[in-house]
Motif scaffolding. Structure first.
Motif, PDB file in Angstrom:
ATOM      1  N   ALA A 107       0.817  -1.208   0.000  1.00 63.11           N
ATOM      2  CA  ALA A 107       0.000   0.000   0.000  1.00 63.11           C
ATOM      3  C   ALA A 107       0.853   1.261   0.000  1.00 63.11           C
ATOM      4  N   ASN A 108       1.990   1.234   0.686  1.00 66.57           N
ATOM      5  CA  ASN A 108       2.782   2.453   0.877  1.00 66.57           C
ATOM      6  C   ASN A 108       4.153   2.429   0.214  1.00 66.57           C
ATOM      7  N   GLU A 109       4.543   1.263  -0.341  1.00 70.29           N
ATOM      8  CA  GLU A 109       5.889   1.164  -0.902  1.00 70.29           C
ATOM      9  C   GLU A 109       5.930   0.022  -1.916  1.00 70.29           C
ATOM     10  N   TRP A 110       6.635   0.268  -3.023  1.00 76.63           N
ATOM     11  CA  TRP A 110       6.868  -0.787  -4.006  1.00 76.63           C
ATOM     12  C   TRP A 110       8.350  -1.105  -4.059  1.00 76.63           C
ATOM     13  N   THR A 111       8.663  -2.389  -4.103  1.00 74.84           N
ATOM     14  CA  THR A 111      10.029  -2.814  -4.390  1.00 74.84           C
ATOM     15  C   THR A 111      10.111  -3.126  -5.881  1.00 74.84           C
ATOM     16  N   ILE A 112      11.044  -2.470  -6.562  1.00 80.15           N
ATOM     17  CA  ILE A 112      11.255  -2.693  -7.993  1.00 80.15           C
ATOM     18  C   ILE A 112      12.510  -3.531  -8.162  1.00 80.15           C
ATOM     19  N   ILE A 113      12.440  -4.556  -9.015  1.00 84.52           N
ATOM     20  CA  ILE A 113      13.548  -5.496  -9.208  1.00 84.52           C
ATOM     21  C   ILE A 113      13.857  -5.619 -10.691  1.00 84.52           C
ATOM     22  N   LEU A 114      15.131  -5.520 -11.041  1.00 85.27           N
ATOM     23  CA  LEU A 114      15.603  -5.877 -12.378  1.00 85.27           C
ATOM     24  C   LEU A 114      16.399  -7.164 -12.248  1.00 85.27           C
ATOM     25  N   ASN A 115      15.963  -8.199 -12.970  1.00 80.30           N
ATOM     26  CA  ASN A 115      16.539  -9.532 -12.831  1.00 80.30           C
ATOM     27  C   ASN A 115      17.062 -10.020 -14.179  1.00 80.30           C
ATOM     28  N   LYS A 116      18.181 -10.720 -14.159  1.00 76.39           N
ATOM     29  CA  LYS A 116      18.817 -11.190 -15.394  1.00 76.39           C
ATOM     30  C   LYS A 116      17.972 -12.200 -16.155  1.00 76.39           C
ATOM     31  N   ASN A 117      17.154 -12.978 -15.440  1.00 72.99           N
ATOM     32  CA  ASN A 117      16.413 -14.060 -16.085  1.00 72.99           C
ATOM     33  C   ASN A 117      15.077 -13.538 -16.607  1.00 72.99           C
ATOM     34  N   THR A 118      14.918 -13.516 -17.917  1.00 73.87           N
ATOM     35  CA  THR A 118      13.692 -12.996 -18.528  1.00 73.87           C
ATOM     36  C   THR A 118      12.711 -14.094 -18.930  1.00 73.87           C
TER      37      THR A 118
END
Length: 288
Positions: A107-118
């Motif tokens: 609700a108050n925060e998003w964790t954004i992730i960039l990951n090598k495996n697509t």
């Protein structure tokens, strides 16, 4: 008679099989159609490929997509962000490459992730943190207008930065991308203008405008723009020369250059440059 019957039977079987094949090939709209968005930021091209689900009456965040659970940030396969130069995203240096864009909404925060495996897509149980190249948190904001279909786009674009926005339902999430421009442009100017041979007017003009726009050596910028206009004056380059002269507080010279720009712009029927020059001349006459 027997041969005719067998032939007829074979013909009917063929038509039946063809009919089934035709039915199998009916194309219908995808529930979450594929979307692609591209944007040049600085000197780097970015591409996002993703599938775009719609709300269809559902409450998404906190219900259909439970808070605190990894999400592919789209539908079907992985949402993929790609770029060919190293960049900085929310303060994290990220090498050039192609990355799956995962997110963990709350609700108050998003964790954004960039990951090598697509390749995982929605199989988030296969996700491996050791394959992350970047992980950071951002604050979501509420939007007054509901977005029915998931939308990812680039906003707030500057010569070197942009925000990537995830927009769905009444939620907007943005994170900042910073590209390297200065060193790349200066290297080109050094090679093609300062050390260059047979430098063209276009090269002189581009270097001069970059110096002017970025508050560098204005006297050198003036020297370059004058060289650009020596043999092949263009109304847009004379307009730049006028602005550079004014920045050097040579208002008389700036007005003269702007007047030349107006004359050429009128010949080219470019009223925009006529108006811009006339406004600048009016301002500079007050400062003489």
């Amino acid at each position: 008679m027997k041969k005719i019957s067998i032939s007829l039977i074979l013909s009917l079987m063929f038509l039946l099989l063809m009919g089934k094949s035709a039915i199998a090939q009916i194309e219908t709209p995808a529930p979450s159609p594929q979307g692609t968005v591209t944007q040049r930021v600085g000197l780097t091209d970015f591409t996002v490929r993703y599938s775009r689900p719609s709300l269809k009456g559902r409450t998404m965040f906190g219900e259909t997509l439970p808070y605190g659970q990894p999400w592919r940030t789209g539908a079907n396969g992985s949402t993929v962000l790609s770029f060919k130069d190293a960049v900085t995203i929310e303060g994290v240096k990220v090498p050039a490459g192609e990355y799956a864009l995962y997110s963990i909404p709350t609700a108050n925060e998003w964790t954004i992730i960039l990951n090598k495996n697509t390749s995982f897509g929605g199989n988030t149980h296969q996700y491996k943190a050791e394959e992350d190249v970047a992980r950071f948190t951002v604050k979501p904001t509420k939007t007054a207008v509901k977005t029915e279909t998931l939308t990812i786009n680039f906003t707030d674009v500057t010569p070197a930065t942009a925000n990537l926005e995830i927009l769905w339902e009444n939620t907007s999430v943005k994170f900042k991308i910073v590209t390297e421009v200065e060193s790349k442009v200066m290297a080109q100017i050094q090679e093609k203008v300062i050390n260059g041979k047979n430098v063209t007017p276009d090269l002189y003009a581009a270097a001069a405008v970059y110096y002017f726009d970025n508050n560098k050596d204005n006297k050198l910028a003036l020297d370059w723009i004058k060289k650009a206009n020596e043999k092949d004056p263009k109304f847009w380059n004379l307009h730049s020369q006028a602005k550079i002269q004014a920045k050097n507080k040579d208002y008389k010279g700036a007005i003269a250059s702007a007047e030349k720009s107006i004359a050429l712009a009128k010949e080219a029927k470019n009223n925009d440059y006529v108006r811009m020059n006339e406004k600048l001349i009016a301002d500079w006459k007050k400062m003489k």
